[in-house]
Design an enzyme around this catalytic site. Sequence first.
Site, PDB file in Angstrom:
ATOM      1  N   CYS A  98       6.789  -5.317  15.711  1.00 51.67           N
ATOM      2  CA  CYS A  98       5.866  -5.619  15.308  1.00 51.67           C
ATOM      3  C   CYS A  98       6.359  -7.118  16.734  1.00 51.67           C
ATOM      4  O   CYS A  98       7.289  -7.816  16.391  1.00 51.67           O
ATOM      5  CB  CYS A  98       6.159  -6.479  14.015  1.00 51.67           C
ATOM      6  SG  CYS A  98       4.628  -7.887  13.611  1.00 51.67           S
ATOM      7  N   CYS A 101       6.089 -11.096  14.687  1.00 49.28           N
ATOM      8  CA  CYS A 101       7.085 -11.159  13.574  1.00 49.28           C
ATOM      9  C   CYS A 101       7.660 -10.109  13.359  1.00 49.28           C
ATOM     10  O   CYS A 101       8.093  -9.266  13.741  1.00 49.28           O
ATOM     11  CB  CYS A 101       5.726 -11.465  12.506  1.00 49.28           C
ATOM     12  SG  CYS A 101       4.648 -11.260  11.543  1.00 49.28           S
ATOM     13  N   CYS A 103       5.631  -7.570  10.777  1.00 48.81           N
ATOM     14  CA  CYS A 103       4.900  -7.314   9.842  1.00 48.81           C
ATOM     15  C   CYS A 103       5.405  -5.282   9.695  1.00 48.81           C
ATOM     16  O   CYS A 103       6.088  -5.039  10.435  1.00 48.81           O
ATOM     17  CB  CYS A 103       3.747  -6.734  10.340  1.00 48.81           C
ATOM     18  SG  CYS A 103       3.432  -8.302  10.080  1.00 48.81           S
TER      19      CYS A 103
END
Lengths: 199, 118
Positions: A98, A101, A103
């Site tokens: 990800c 971020c 996820c």
Amino acid sequence: MTSDDEVALRVRALESLLLEKGLVEAPAIDEIIDLFENRLGPQNGARVVARAWSDPAFKDRLLSNPTDAIVELGFEAVQGEDMVVVENTAAVHNIVVCTLCSCFPWATMGLPPVWYKSAPYRARAASDPRGVLVEFGTNIAAEAEVRVWDSNAELRYMVLPERPAGTDGMSEDELMALVTRDSMIGVTRALDVGGEVAP
Amino acid sequence: MSRVITQEVARGLYKATRTAHVDADVAASFKVGDAIQARNVNPTGHTRLPRYIRGKQGVVAADHGIFQFADSLAHGGGKQPQHLYSVKFTAQELWGADAPAQDSLYIDLWDDYLEKMA
């Protein structure tokens, strides 16, 4: 004092404060700890993978309609509502990142490891996946295809690792023990029959 | 006074109730196989269109269906439901000619991020 001790102290102080001020009840904290220790985690994903290795019809459902196939096995939780499962083969190796971020599919794999959230992994898994794979001890043949999946939006990704050689007679429970969290992110293969990380 | 977090509240927090999928009737601007270019835009707020994808050319690999749009939700603009696609970019398009020719990266992009190739 190690940093783990510091974190533990800080957590204890926060917990006492939240309880004393009546913001959180103790059973709520126990509930969340139990959830992440026992109910959400890579043991769920390992069950899904072992079932797919053992049951071709389930594997077909898992690849064509992953969210429902995973719910079939009882793994239904937040961050698992819209799943994609990608299959590793000798010809194609998938790896998930990800880049924006952290996820992660909680229902099948729990919370992401610290390195998964680090800036170096997020940058390099996208731009140099083969280099990152080598650092995890995973060598991909030059002629094989590497596919990176950036789970930047609303879908959550899980890799179906390749079934290790020599496991034909193994039961689903025995197979489960070969499926690691890292193999479902795609940074490693599943363990070999001896329980070692396969290169 | 804020709500006390009880065991029941804690249980509810982790139920599978947060799908971003939306049951709506919204036309898709693209179909699987379409060659696209990611818009080269520079929003000041939240976006799920990373810089390394902006301006790059790819191909629609799958249509996930209709999802709420994270960018507009973050900016108070509502769900603005639209198609979300899995888009394939070659490693060479993203990282240059030294990248292995057969490698690629798939990323989920909303309709509003994409424009058709001329």
